[in-house]
Design an enzyme around this catalytic site. Structure first.
Site, short mmCIF file in Angstrom:
data_model
loop_
_atom_site.label_atom_id
_atom_site.label_comp_id
_atom_site.label_asym_id
_atom_site.label_seq_id
_atom_site.Cartn_x
_atom_site.Cartn_y
_atom_site.Cartn_z
N HIS A 61 0.82 -1.22 0.00
CA HIS A 61 0.00 0.00 0.00
C HIS A 61 0.85 1.27 0.00
CE1 HIS A 61 -3.62 2.36 0.29
NE2 HIS A 61 -3.00 3.10 1.18
N ARG B 93 -9.82 -10.50 -12.31
CA ARG B 93 -8.51 -9.94 -12.65
C ARG B 93 -7.52 -11.09 -12.81
NH1 ARG B 93 -5.96 -7.31 -7.17
NH2 ARG B 93 -4.43 -6.67 -8.70
N ARG B 94 -6.42 -10.79 -13.44
CA ARG B 94 -5.31 -11.74 -13.64
C ARG B 94 -5.67 -12.90 -14.56
NH1 ARG B 94 -5.31 -11.48 -7.78
NH2 ARG B 94 -3.73 -10.03 -7.02
N PHE C 129 -6.01 0.68 -10.53
CA PHE C 129 -4.57 0.90 -10.65
C PHE C 129 -4.23 1.74 -11.88
CE2 PHE C 129 -3.12 -3.14 -8.18
CZ PHE C 129 -3.33 -2.46 -7.00
N HIS C 130 -4.99 1.52 -12.97
CA HIS C 130 -4.69 2.24 -14.20
C HIS C 130 -5.18 3.68 -14.16
CE1 HIS C 130 -3.63 -1.74 -15.74
NE2 HIS C 130 -2.96 -1.10 -16.68
#
Length: 551
Positions: free
Chosen positions: A225, A441-442, A377-378
């Site tokens: 974090h 995700r992933r 995140f993007h």
């Protein structure tokens, strides 16, 4: 007579140190950006990777290069330049220390990258156990962390020298901010260094048979974090201290800027459990406590927003703007040094809102482990932070190389920023929407979760591919601009803009320079938030697992 601008230029020897970091950072951008494009194309279901290349190999390259290599090298290069510009030319010892840190980081990067490219470390940038990478990958990560510490020590040496030569005076704002970010990084990376050195490295070398997964994940998120704020604070440095000079204004409050950075140091580290809200083995009471500490970060964020828009309004009104929003019209929209970071600032509004969702116990249950998180995140790193880094490079690179930001490159930089914005609207927006529908995700598999659910995701995955393609065009333009400014732009002098406080008569209180106080409070918060739950994890967590090799 010596040119006045030459007096405030970064020393050429320090400039070489900064540029060495930038060369690695932009090389990482080129390779990592290509891997990101390939990911979005694969997820669309319309493209297959050639030559037996695995999706998770590509995903790991993208995450490590963009999330760790690009950011760490760029930030250290920027902070070296900022400290040299505001605290004075580096001493020979400090410059030598900086170069040692750079080469150790580069060696570690080469080691880790080699293992990833050989498909022996496809463990993503989070490298979660029980997935097991080759031991050289973990050793490379150790070198990257240790090298960054050495890099940071060079900056601390110059800060200490400035304080010694200027007793009783507050340090230059950009130097102070750089040191806060360096200290945050050193304290945060103690967690990832601990799990790599004492768990993952011996485990991957066969020295121990098992690894405690919950301990390794907890140590990672102790680091993971504050990593976000290590990315973000250099952008804040630009927003607080550089942008006011670019727009012809003043820093709203030097003291407020320093206080906000100290609060980020205090509140960004002891909050890793909010990334582990769905994990068993951690007492819910401690999760709740760290969620509260997470929300305290909203305070310095709102302080920053208030300070920035107050700066914009005051600068606009000084130029004759009237009305409630008239100041917006007189901002220098044709100057890439302002416009590119400003787009990043605006993107941080929805990014911050998404962060509140992620940190909220109930709402996190909806989006946890979905591609919503990737979209978030993007918006934070890949838009707010990266666009600001691009904006910094457009004036800092020619400043360091003795060249000029030409009108053509300035115009191309603004075009690049808008292309980036459009691409991210497609890609990040589609990721958020697919995440609300449960898209994982992933995952490379568009049929994950059943044919009916997969059919709902396909339009969003195609939109991500469109956005990723647009973003890759933006990366190509950034690389063109960087190469031009580093090697081909006309010789000249480009300003390193550093703003002045609006009220220069009121010096920042010296309590901000009291490191015993702030480091003591940081340590106390960390011990309070982690000691008891960590002991509980070690005593009561399940037996270690042997792991699964990725090659």
């Amino acid at each position: 007579m010596v040119n006045s601008m030459a007096k405030i230029k970064v020393d050429p020897r320090d400039a070489k140190l900064s540029m060495a970091h930038f060369y690695v950072a932009f090389a990482a951008l080129a390779i990592g950006g290509l891997m990101g494009l390939l990911q979005t194309l694969v997820r669309s279901g319309k493209f297959e990777l050639p030559a037996g290349i695995g999706y998770y190999e590509v995903l790991t390259v993208h995450g490590v290069l963009m999330g760790l290599v690009l950011t760490t090298f760029f930030i250290m290069g920027f902070q070296h330049a900022a400290v040299s510009r505001t605290a004075g030319t580096y001493s020979n010892a400090a410059r030598r220390t900086g170069w040692i840190g750079f080469w150790v980081m580069l060696a570690g990067t080469a080691m880790a990258a080699t293992m990833i490219l050989l498909n022996q470390a496809s463990v993503l940038y989070t490298f979660y156990a029980p997935l097991q990478a080759h031991w050289i990958f973990y050793l490379g990560l150790t070198f990257v962390v240790v090298g960054s510490w050495i890099d940071g020590v060079a900056q601390i040496m110059m800060y200490a020298k400035w304080r010694k030569n200027n007793p009783g005076k507050p340090s230059p704002l950009l130097t102070f901010m750089s040191i806060i970010n360096t200290v945050l990084w050193i304290v945060a990376t103690l967690g990832v260094a601990a799990t790599v050195l004492f768990q993952l490295l011996p485990w991957s070398m066969g020295l121990v048979p098992t690894v405690n997964v919950l301990v390794s994940r907890t140590l990672f998120w102790y680091f993971g974090h504050p990593l976000v704020y290590f990315w973000l604070l250099p952008a804040y440095m630009c927003w607080y201290a550089v942008i006011p000079k670019v727009i012809g204004g003043k820093i709203f409050s030097d003291s407020l800027a320093r206080l906000s950075f100290i609060l980020f140091l205090l509140f960004s580290i002891p909050v890793g459990f909010h990334h582990q809200l769905t994990e068993p083995g951690i007492d819910p009471a401690w999760k709740f406590l760290q969620v509260i500490l997470t929300f305290l970060v909203v305070i310095p964020s709102l302080m920053t927003a208030f300070s920035l828009f107050a700066t914009f309004e005051r600068a606009g009104r000084a130029k004759g703007a009237t009305g409630l929003l008239g100041w917006i019209k007189v901002l220098p929209w044709g100057d890439a040094r302002f416009t590119v970071p400003f787009i990043g600032m605006v993107a941080f509004i929805p990014a911050g809102a998404g962060g509140i969702v992620n940190a909220s116990n109930q709402m996190d249950q909806v989006v946890h482990n979905t591609i919503w998180i990737t979209g978030h995140f993007h918006l934070t790193l890949a838009t707010s932070v990266v666009l600001t880094f691009f904006g910094i490079s457009y004036w800092l690179v020619p400043h360091l190389t003795g060249r000029k930001l030409t009108k053509a490159m300035n115009k191309l930089a603004i075009i690049q920023a808008w292309i980036w914005f459009v691409g991210m609207v497609f890609m990040s927006g589609a990721m958020h929407l697919e995440g609300l529908l449960g898209g994982p995700r992933r995952s490379a598999f568009s049929t994950y979760g059943g044919a009916k659910q997969a059919a709902e995701w396909i339009p969003y995955q195609i939109a991500q591919a469109v956005g990723g393609s647009i973003l890759f065009i933006g990366i190509i333009l950034v690389l063109i601009i960087f190469i031009n400014l580093a090697f081909f732009a006309p010789k000249g002098e480009e300003e390193f803009p550093v703003g002045e406080a609006e009220n220069t008569e009121e010096a920042a209180p010296m309590v901000f320079e009291n490191w015993k106080l702030w480091l003591g409070l940081t340590a106390a918060l960390i011990l309070f938030a982690y000691t008891i739950p960590f002991i509980d994890i070690i005593q009561n967590s399940p037996p270690g697992v042997k792991g699964y090799k990725t090659w």
